[in-house]
Design a protein around this motif. Structure first.
Motif, short mmCIF file in Angstrom:
data_model
loop_
_atom_site.label_atom_id
_atom_site.label_comp_id
_atom_site.label_asym_id
_atom_site.label_seq_id
_atom_site.Cartn_x
_atom_site.Cartn_y
_atom_site.Cartn_z
N TRP A 47 23.49 44.43 55.06
CA TRP A 47 23.74 45.76 54.52
C TRP A 47 22.79 45.95 53.35
O TRP A 47 22.87 45.26 52.33
CB TRP A 47 25.20 45.88 54.09
CG TRP A 47 25.56 47.22 53.50
CD1 TRP A 47 24.79 48.34 53.46
CD2 TRP A 47 26.80 47.58 52.89
NE1 TRP A 47 25.46 49.38 52.85
CE2 TRP A 47 26.69 48.94 52.50
CE3 TRP A 47 27.99 46.89 52.64
CZ2 TRP A 47 27.73 49.60 51.86
CZ3 TRP A 47 29.02 47.56 52.01
CH2 TRP A 47 28.89 48.92 51.63
N PHE B 9 21.78 49.47 57.54
CA PHE B 9 21.99 48.09 57.99
C PHE B 9 20.77 47.63 58.78
O PHE B 9 20.25 48.37 59.63
CB PHE B 9 23.24 48.01 58.86
CG PHE B 9 24.50 48.44 58.16
CD1 PHE B 9 25.30 47.53 57.49
CD2 PHE B 9 24.89 49.78 58.17
CE1 PHE B 9 26.45 47.93 56.84
CE2 PHE B 9 26.04 50.19 57.52
CZ PHE B 9 26.82 49.26 56.85
N GLY C 138 23.93 53.49 66.93
CA GLY C 138 24.99 52.69 66.32
C GLY C 138 26.22 53.53 66.08
O GLY C 138 26.16 54.77 66.05
N ALA D 27 29.94 53.41 63.56
CA ALA D 27 30.59 52.74 62.44
C ALA D 27 31.98 53.33 62.25
O ALA D 27 32.20 54.52 62.48
CB ALA D 27 29.78 52.89 61.15
N SER E 93 21.19 53.64 60.00
CA SER E 93 21.85 54.07 58.77
C SER E 93 22.86 55.17 59.08
O SER E 93 22.74 55.91 60.06
CB SER E 93 20.82 54.56 57.74
OG SER E 93 20.07 55.64 58.26
N PHE E 94 23.86 55.29 58.17
CA PHE E 94 24.96 56.23 58.34
C PHE E 94 25.21 56.94 57.00
O PHE E 94 25.53 56.28 56.02
CB PHE E 94 26.24 55.50 58.74
CG PHE E 94 26.12 54.69 60.00
CD1 PHE E 94 26.51 55.20 61.22
CD2 PHE E 94 25.61 53.40 59.96
CE1 PHE E 94 26.40 54.45 62.38
CE2 PHE E 94 25.49 52.64 61.11
CZ PHE E 94 25.88 53.16 62.33
N ILE F 6 34.10 48.26 56.40
CA ILE F 6 33.20 48.97 57.30
C ILE F 6 32.92 48.10 58.51
O ILE F 6 32.54 46.93 58.36
CB ILE F 6 31.87 49.31 56.60
CG1 ILE F 6 32.13 50.13 55.32
CG2 ILE F 6 30.93 50.06 57.53
CD1 ILE F 6 30.89 50.29 54.44
N TRP F 7 33.12 48.64 59.70
CA TRP F 7 32.74 47.95 60.93
C TRP F 7 31.53 48.66 61.53
O TRP F 7 31.57 49.87 61.80
CB TRP F 7 33.88 47.97 61.95
CG TRP F 7 35.04 47.11 61.57
CD1 TRP F 7 35.26 45.80 61.87
CD2 TRP F 7 36.19 47.52 60.80
NE1 TRP F 7 36.45 45.36 61.33
CE2 TRP F 7 37.05 46.39 60.68
CE3 TRP F 7 36.58 48.72 60.21
CZ2 TRP F 7 38.25 46.44 59.99
CZ3 TRP F 7 37.78 48.78 59.53
CH2 TRP F 7 38.60 47.64 59.43
N LEU F 8 30.45 47.93 61.71
CA LEU F 8 29.22 48.47 62.29
C LEU F 8 29.09 47.94 63.71
O LEU F 8 29.22 46.74 63.96
CB LEU F 8 28.01 48.05 61.46
CG LEU F 8 26.65 48.29 62.10
CD1 LEU F 8 26.35 49.78 62.14
CD2 LEU F 8 25.55 47.54 61.36
N GLN F 9 28.80 48.84 64.66
CA GLN F 9 28.63 48.44 66.05
C GLN F 9 27.26 48.84 66.56
O GLN F 9 26.88 50.02 66.48
CB GLN F 9 29.73 49.07 66.92
CG GLN F 9 31.13 48.58 66.52
CD GLN F 9 32.16 48.90 67.58
OE1 GLN F 9 32.52 50.05 67.75
NE2 GLN F 9 32.63 47.87 68.28
N THR G 73 29.49 43.56 66.76
CA THR G 73 30.25 44.20 65.69
C THR G 73 30.14 43.38 64.41
O THR G 73 30.45 42.19 64.40
CB THR G 73 31.74 44.34 66.06
OG1 THR G 73 31.85 45.08 67.28
CG2 THR G 73 32.50 45.06 64.97
#
Length: 544
Positions: A384, A402, A422, A424, A511-512, A524-527, A536
């Protein structure tokens, strides 16, 4: 004009305390977009009003120094672009280059959007950002104002009764003539009649006020869908049954739900309290209100449930519930054979605010923190790109970036997952804030496509919603066709028209944009997807 007047009156009444609080967005009311408008790179933050009619605040940051004007206007699904009011100009913010702020009135409830038009030396650029124009809050009448109004009411009643009493007594006397007992009786009778008339006015006014309140509650105040979730055993497999409560539908028929990113429902399960178990599932529709999905190998416990659905006009709903998942010994191989959707995923990690997990499982993934390389399930790692030990601030727009690194130390090549680079999910520790994020922003990309299609139409089309079964069957056929497509072809179709905020597949970064609405501890869960496998990563964030 009459309709607008009634709505303005309703707005004034609401602002003095007629509406009760409802959380429609699970704590994340602001809308953020990161993307392009023509040749301009922009970042937009919209704060929709919590009562309708109301004022939305819009902040637009544009790259470059060649901006001549930024204009804003609301567009409603049912009215379209041709029914949009005149544009309002956003004004430059002093001391902040490239930043503009403005306000727009939202007069209609339901699916809406904010149209942003930028003009400058690079030409004209436009973007359309979907928002939900719904009343979600309550304004309590301040006690001090209540006492002032009560005092004024007593004063007005006193003046009115005095005037009526005098008009039936002293005003009938000739100049210089003193009043007698008969005059006094007339004064008392007149004052009594005046007081009774004032009482009648207050009664009628209070009844009218109550009817306005009741009408607004029934027709304007947002009421979330509710649901009942249960975990049942079927052929040795735990099955999640998610049933929308019929009494919560209120003319928002679920037969008119449309796919978002190729799925009719995105359902997230997060173990309550510890947040150490997470699943992203895509239940199958059994009937108009019932959805089912096989459960992955999640540990037993009480789980928070957040289900996202999208209706035909682009308005997105999150349905919140809880479910108790019983323990079950099942191998990963058996789960893979019995899972209902190839895009379903789950991960088990350490509890929030701790460094180790109490669960003995080969699939454990340790939760990461800003700036620290964290391993993923396939041997790659993720970082991150935020400064370590730096607290994030509530109310500030962040670009959560990320970077994924392959096992050989090079930037990983990412694939699209459900049509995006992605996905999130963000959850506050107490469950009061939840959001499903995408690289383009906090809204559904499908919602944006629906609104753009609506704006492109020159007439006001009324969707044929008289045949719910026909609509539902057509959507089910589309879902079957999507499921039958090869994965690459399906992803290509889902990507159509979407802008993907990443510096390229080979950069390994995504990025989000997001604004944390309140202070507290978040996870935060990033997929992302790499080499055909959905990965994940989990990260903890402290917000002040």
């Amino acid at each position: 004009m009459t309709r607008i007047y009634i709505k303005i009156v309703a707005f004034l009444l609401i602002n003095v305390g007629l509406i009760s609080r409802v959380d429609a967005h699970i704590g994340s009311a602001g809308v953020v977009q990161e993307g392009k408008a023509g040749n301009y790179q922009i970042q937009v933050y919209i704060e929709p009003p919590d009562v309708i009619p109301g004022v939305a605040k819009v902040s637009v940051s544009v790259d470059g120094m060649d901006i001549e004007s930024v204009k804003l206007s609301p567009i409603y699904y049912w009215a379209g672009d041709e029914g949009s009011p005149k544009e309002d100009e956003a004004l430059p913010v002093a001391g902040e280059s490239g930043k503009f702020e403005g306000k727009i009135w939202l007069m209609e409830t339901g699916a809406a959007s904010v149209k942003i038009v930028i003009e400058g030396k690079r030409g004209k650029g436009e973007t359309l950002i979907p928002i939900a124009a719904i009343a979600t809050a309550k304004r309590d009448l301040p006690k001090s104002l209540g006492w002032v109004l009560a005092g004024l009411a007593v004063l007005l009643v006193g003046i009115m009764t005095t005037i009526v009493g005098a008009s039936t007594s002293d005003s009938l006397l000739k100049p210089g003539v003193e009043g007698d007992k008969k005059t006094n009786r007339r004064r008392v009778v007149g004052s009594t009649v005046g007081l009774s008339f004032c009482g009648l006015l207050l009664f009628v006014g209070n009844d009218w006020w109550g009817s306005i309140s009741k009408d607004y509650r029934a027709n304007y105040l947002f009421r979330p869908y509710t649901a009942t979730s249960t975990a049942k055993m079927q052929n040795g497999q735990r099955i999640l049954n998610f049933k929308i409560d019929a009494n919560s539908i209120e003319r928002r028929w679920t037969s008119y739900v449309i796919p978002d990113h190729g799925k009719l429902m995105h359902l997230f399960l997060i173990r309550q309290g510890t947040l150490d178990a997470f699943a992203h599932l895509h239940p199958v529709r059994k009937d108009t209100i019932t959805f089912e999905a096989p459960l992955p190998n999640l540990p037993a416990g009480k789980y928070l449930v957040y289900a996202d659905i999208l209706r035909f006009h682009g308005l997105q709903y999150t349905i919140a519930d809880t479910v108790e998942i019983p323990a079950l010994k099942i191998s990963a191989e058996n789960f893979e054979k019995q899972t209902g959707d190839s895009d379903d995923t789950y991960v088990v990690t350490n509890p929030i605010n701790t460094k180790t997990s109490t669960i003995q499982d080969a699939g454990i993934s340790i939760c990461g923190t800003p700036g620290v390389k964290t391993p993923l399930q396939d041997g790659s790692s993720i970082v991150w790109e935020e400064k370590p030990d730096q607290a994030l601030k509530a109310g500030q727009v962040y670009n959560l970036k990320f970077s994924v690194i392959s096992p050989d130390g090079k930037p990983a090549e990412l694939q699209t997952y459900l049509g995006m680079m992605g996905h999130a999910a963000i959850l506050k520790e107490d469950g009061s804030v939840y959001i499903h994020l995408h690289p383009n922003g906090t809204f559904s990309a499908t919602s944006q496509q629906v609104m753009e299609k609506r704006v492109g139409e020159k007439t006001n089309p009324s969707p044929h919603l008289s045949n719910a079964k026909k609509f539902r069957d057509s959507i089910d056929n589309i879902l079957l066709q999507l499921q039958a497509m090869p994965e690459a072809e399906r992803d290509k179709l889902l990507m159509r028209g979407m802008i993907h905020q990443t510096t390229g597949h080979h950069s390994g970064s995504v990025s989000f944009p997001y604004v944390f609405p309140s202070a507290g501890n978040y996870r935060i869960w990033l997929q992302i997807k790499r080499d055909g496998k959905i990965l994940t990563g989990a990260f903890d964030a402290k917000v002040i």
